[in-house]
Scaffold this motif. Structure first.
Motif, PDB file in Angstrom:
ATOM      1  N   GLU A 367       0.839  -1.204   0.000  1.00  0.00           N
ATOM      2  CA  GLU A 367       0.000   0.000   0.000  1.00  0.00           C
ATOM      3  C   GLU A 367       0.875   1.256   0.000  1.00  0.00           C
ATOM      4  O   GLU A 367       0.476   2.300  -0.473  1.00  0.00           O
ATOM      5  CB  GLU A 367      -0.962  -0.002   1.191  1.00  0.00           C
ATOM      6  N   GLU A 368       2.129   1.122   0.517  1.00  0.00           N
ATOM      7  CA  GLU A 368       3.023   2.281   0.571  1.00  0.00           C
ATOM      8  C   GLU A 368       3.693   2.562  -0.776  1.00  0.00           C
ATOM      9  O   GLU A 368       3.872   3.722  -1.155  1.00  0.00           O
ATOM     10  CB  GLU A 368       4.131   2.051   1.620  1.00  0.00           C
ATOM     11  N   GLN A 369       4.123   1.521  -1.480  1.00  0.00           N
ATOM     12  CA  GLN A 369       5.054   1.748  -2.596  1.00  0.00           C
ATOM     13  C   GLN A 369       4.567   1.351  -3.981  1.00  0.00           C
ATOM     14  O   GLN A 369       5.080   1.871  -4.979  1.00  0.00           O
ATOM     15  CB  GLN A 369       6.383   0.983  -2.340  1.00  0.00           C
ATOM     16  N   SER A 370       3.640   0.412  -4.100  1.00  0.00           N
ATOM     17  CA  SER A 370       3.393  -0.170  -5.427  1.00  0.00           C
ATOM     18  C   SER A 370       2.889   0.869  -6.438  1.00  0.00           C
ATOM     19  O   SER A 370       3.492   1.074  -7.491  1.00  0.00           O
ATOM     20  CB  SER A 370       2.409  -1.344  -5.334  1.00  0.00           C
ATOM     21  N   THR A 371       1.793   1.538  -6.098  1.00  0.00           N
ATOM     22  CA  THR A 371       1.198   2.451  -7.077  1.00  0.00           C
ATOM     23  C   THR A 371       2.136   3.626  -7.381  1.00  0.00           C
ATOM     24  O   THR A 371       2.201   4.123  -8.507  1.00  0.00           O
ATOM     25  CB  THR A 371      -0.185   2.908  -6.580  1.00  0.00           C
ATOM     26  N   GLY A 428      13.960  -4.257  -3.947  1.00  0.00           N
ATOM     27  CA  GLY A 428      13.682  -5.326  -4.914  1.00  0.00           C
ATOM     28  C   GLY A 428      12.272  -5.172  -5.468  1.00  0.00           C
ATOM     29  O   GLY A 428      12.030  -5.321  -6.668  1.00  0.00           O
ATOM     30  N   MET A 429      11.330  -4.852  -4.568  1.00  0.00           N
ATOM     31  CA  MET A 429       9.924  -4.719  -4.960  1.00  0.00           C
ATOM     32  C   MET A 429       9.716  -3.501  -5.855  1.00  0.00           C
ATOM     33  O   MET A 429       9.075  -3.601  -6.916  1.00  0.00           O
ATOM     34  CB  MET A 429       9.095  -4.640  -3.677  1.00  0.00           C
ATOM     35  N   ILE A 430      10.266  -2.357  -5.473  1.00  0.00           N
ATOM     36  CA  ILE A 430      10.084  -1.148  -6.301  1.00  0.00           C
ATOM     37  C   ILE A 430      10.721  -1.378  -7.677  1.00  0.00           C
ATOM     38  O   ILE A 430      10.135  -1.055  -8.715  1.00  0.00           O
ATOM     39  CB  ILE A 430      10.705   0.090  -5.597  1.00  0.00           C
ATOM     40  N   SER A 431      11.897  -1.978  -7.669  1.00  0.00           N
ATOM     41  CA  SER A 431      12.613  -2.195  -8.941  1.00  0.00           C
ATOM     42  C   SER A 431      11.858  -3.150  -9.857  1.00  0.00           C
ATOM     43  O   SER A 431      11.779  -2.917 -11.059  1.00  0.00           O
ATOM     44  CB  SER A 431      14.019  -2.743  -8.676  1.00  0.00           C
ATOM     45  N   VAL A 432      11.319  -4.221  -9.283  1.00  0.00           N
ATOM     46  CA  VAL A 432      10.639  -5.184 -10.160  1.00  0.00           C
ATOM     47  C   VAL A 432       9.351  -4.565 -10.707  1.00  0.00           C
ATOM     48  O   VAL A 432       8.979  -4.796 -11.860  1.00  0.00           O
ATOM     49  CB  VAL A 432      10.399  -6.553  -9.482  1.00  0.00           C
TER      50      VAL A 432
END
Ligand SMILES: [Zn+2]
Length: 770
Positions: A367-371, A428-432
């Motif tokens: 909820e913090e970073q994906s969108t 890793g999550m933001i980059s992918v």
């Protein structure tokens, strides 16, 4: 450098370049055999296919460029209880090629997971030192998973059975008459298959089972028989799907109805047609809010609601209806576990929805970073290519997955069970997410053939990912460590050094099929991304590069480019001949290693050097027979006289003084600042790749000067070149590639005087001390 000084310098060295630079004591060598053109700067005519009316020499689509089209109308049903998926599809295929097609090829990619798949039999590596538990279980313990397509029927437009032949992951439709150029054909296929657990076999598509609540979350792709590409370069793309080489697909329009349990939340490629039927009133209200929210996402389904839904297990069904225009593929994600957030982002005056779907297990990270990452990707990529043309981009959280489809992708990055997470997980999550959303541009829109050329989408996308990560770091300083930049894993020159310096028997040229390379990560992602980054930063400069890269994206959006179309366009739009760059970075496994080998000091002398004396004696001439000459005496030679050191050239050489008097006005002479020190510097190149020779000179007064000699300096001697440096100040140091921007694999030879390199053991001792 002022003009007069330049004049002076060029006069002085003109003679040197002409005839007098012969080696002393030259003996006659045995005659060598001839050779073909081995220059690193040789034109790439043999490697490139010949341009034609389909593909122009400029790298643009030619006047006769064509591409096929495949439209799909599909009814899909997911059986959640049994993890099976059923579908019936009607494909309308348009033959826009000039050729009559005797048969059609349809791709059955799920057959890579069929019981009789040859894919597991193709590797010859013996025992591994470690196995993923799931791989080990599937290979040695459990029955092989039965995940291939079950084809129930193939029928023509009149409902009559159509003959077909299946060869592994490809199905040939034996149509009764050839499909003539300009004609179209419709046919229907009914199929089903068992959905795999994607956490076990790392399939790009499947479900994750959550034992605690008994639910599955599905990310579904390659789930329907898809038309193969027929093109001017491959004919039918007939390289089987073995598992590594991804997909080659034609564009078309899709109408897809997906039936799932009524309590599922679903999103997919395309515009949702029946939102009012599948959304609750509350969801509709929030959706309208999200469409106007440009600064932060709005939750359409909250975590609380998702957790309540986990307990439902509805027996009812719901059908979600989508239409997608001009896409090359289709994917969807569905589960009752999904939290759903969205926000708007303006791209080129149009509103795009940035969307995230994730189970509670992804929070709080998702909820913090994906969108946020989706938004940054759409902005940066659009700036460098073209405005994102679809109406939404969705990031779905799926454990261990990083996979892309039009408008939708699956991404990893899961916090620990207590909600904590490491920086490594976060980055890793933001980059992918940046990477997979970025794939919308390459290859979903700039539709290269992934089955043949993995680097064309992965390399270009990883390069763009690097630029996006760096902008993300600037725009969200609160997300990254204070006073630092985004820690990109790939893109910077130094990061590719360990790979390029590695065991040559384990490296393939970038221009290799992705199934046949040893290390797909560096080969298709890291090295081409770094090569493009170096090309941008160091070889071409951002202005020329960005224009050419954008030209490529604009020329080939919604088309099928080949490697040559990219290589040619980059040169066409920049007027930089890059054949040498493509040859060495893309067609070979050469590496960069450039060094400084030695420095000789010279001073202007009034007497002919020994070499000059020999030259005159051999020809029986004297100085009087020659034009006025100036000589340089080397400090470590018998020509040298200590009185010459540090003197102005006109103080020593009468010929030079007279030349100046005759050719320069008193005013011009007054402006001349005569160099007192002359150096011949030898640079060597143990590495195969010619690169710009970036040199930092340091003088006795502490000043530094950076000179970049173009890569063409290596065009006549690939191993060693010499430069003459004239200066008023004494030279005390030389560093090659001082900012480590060329991926030089060995920096031990980059300095003069040679730097004392600490041995590995010394470094080790130092590290232990702390
Ligand atoms: Zn990728």
């Amino acid at each position: 450098m002022n003009k007069i000084k330049y004049c002076f310098a060029s006069m002085l060295f003109l003679f040197g370049a002409m005839a007098f630079a012969q080696e002393e004591g030259e003996t006659e060598k045995p005659r060598e055999p001839g050779h073909v053109n081995q220059s690193k700067f040789k034109q790439l005519y043999e490697e490139f296919s010949t341009p034609n009316t389909y593909r122009s020499a400029s790298g643009a689509p030619g006047p006769d460029y064509y591409q096929q089209r495949a439209d799909y109308v599909m009814d899909i049903e997911l059986d959640d209880k049994n993890a099976k998926i059923y579908g019936e599809e009607t494909i309308t295929y348009y033959n826009n090629s000039p050729d009559d097609l005797e048969f059609l090829w349809v791709q059955l990619d799920q057959n890579v997971r069929a019981k009789d798949s040859k894919s597991p039999l193709r590797n010859g590596n013996g025992v591994n030192f470690a196995y993923m538990a799931g791989d080990f279980a599937q290979t040695y313990v459990t029955e092989p998973f039965d995940g291939g397509f079950n084809i129930e029927f193939v029928k023509d437009a009149n409902g009559k059975p159509l003959s077909y032949t299946i060869n592994q992951t490809m199905m040939r439709l034996n149509i009764p008459q050839p499909l003539k150029s300009g004609e179209q054909i419709s046919f229907s296929i009914k199929w089903w298959y068992n959905v795999p657990d994607h956490t076990v076999n790392r399939a790009r598509s499947g479900f994750e089972y959550f034992a605690k609540d008994g639910n599955r979350a599905y990310v579904i792709a390659q789930f329907f028989p898809r038309m193969a590409v027929y093109s001017d370069v491959e004919g039918w793309q007939n390289h089987q799907f073995w598992g590594s080489g991804e997909f080659a697909l034609p564009f078309g329009n899709y109408e897809v109805n997906i039936t799932v349990p009524a309590d599922h939340i679903l999103d997919a490629t395309g515009v949702l047609q029946n939102r009012e039927q599948v959304f609750s009133k509350e969801m509709m209200k929030r959706y309208k809010q999200a469409k106007k929210s440009y600064d932060k996402p709005v939750l359409i389904v909250t975590q609380e609601e998702a957790e309540a839904a986990e307990k439902g297990f509805s027996d009812k069904k719901k059908t979600w209806k989508f239409k997608a225009t001009n896409v090359r593929d289709y994917g969807f994600a569905t589960s009752r576990k999904f939290v759903w957030d969205m926000q708007a982002v303006k791209i080129g005056g149009k509103d795009i929805m940035a969307v995230s779907l994730y189970p509670k297990e992804g929070n709080p990270l998702w909820e913090e970073q994906s969108t946020k990452a989706v938004v940054q990707t759409l902005k940066t990529y659009s700036k460098h290519t073209f405005d994102y043309p679809y109406h939404k981009a969705i990031s779905v959280h799926a454990k261990n997955q990083g996979m892309e489809y039009p408008m939708i992708c699956w991404n990893y990055g899961r916090p620990n069970e207590d909600g904590t997470y490491s920086d490594r997980t976060k980055y890793g999550m933001i980059s992918v997410i940046i990477h997979e959303v970025g794939h919308n541009f390459f290859p979903m829109i700039v539709n290269s053939d992934e089955r043949q050329w993995g680097w064309m989408d992965e390399g270009l996308d990883t390069f763009m990912q690097y630029l996006t990560e760096q902008e993300f770091g600037k725009n969200y300083p609160d997300v990254i460590a204070p006073n630092s930049k985004y820690p990109s894993r790939r893109g910077e020159a130094a990061k590719i050094v360990p790979y390029m310096a590695g065991d040559q028997s384990h490296i393939s040229p970038i221009m290799s099929n992705p199934e046949n390379v040893y290390q797909l990560g560096p080969n298709a992602y890291g090295k081409p991304a770094t090569a493009l980054n170096i090309l941008r930063e160091t070889v071409m400069g951002p202005e020329l590069f960005d224009h050419a890269f954008k030209t490529y994206a604009q020329r080939w959006k919604f088309k099928h480019p080949t490697p040559e179309d990219f290589f040619r366009t980059m040169e066409d739009a920049s007027a930089v001949d890059l054949d040498w760059y493509w040859r060495s970075w893309f067609y070979t496994t050469d590496y960069v290693d450039i060094g400084v080998k030695g420095v000789k000091k010279y001073y202007v002398s009034d007497k002919p050097t020994k070499q000059m004396e020999k030259y005159m004696a051999d020809r029986n001439i004297t100085e009087a027979d020659l034009p006025p000459l100036v000589y340089l005496a080397e400090e470590d030679s018998e020509d040298y006289n200590p009185d010459l050191k540090g003197k102005a050239p006109t103080e020593v050489s009468q010929n030079l003084k007279e030349f100046m008097m005759d050719n320069l006005s008193a005013e011009e002479r007054a402006q001349v600042q005569e160099p007192k020190y002359f150096y011949e510097i030898t640079f060597d190149k143990p590495g195969g790749i010619p690169m710009p020779l970036i040199v930092e000179y340091t003088y006795a007064d502490g000043t530094k000067e950076k000179v970049t000699y173009p890569p063409e300096i290596w065009r006549k001697n690939d191993a060693e070149v010499k430069r003459v440096l004239s200066s008023q100040k004494e030279l005390v140091g030389i560093v090659v590639d001082p900012k480590a921007e060329t991926a030089d694999i060995d920096t031990a030879n980059n300095s003069w005087p040679k730097k004392e390199e600490k041995s590995d053991f010394d470094k080790f001792k130092q590290n232990i001390k702390g």
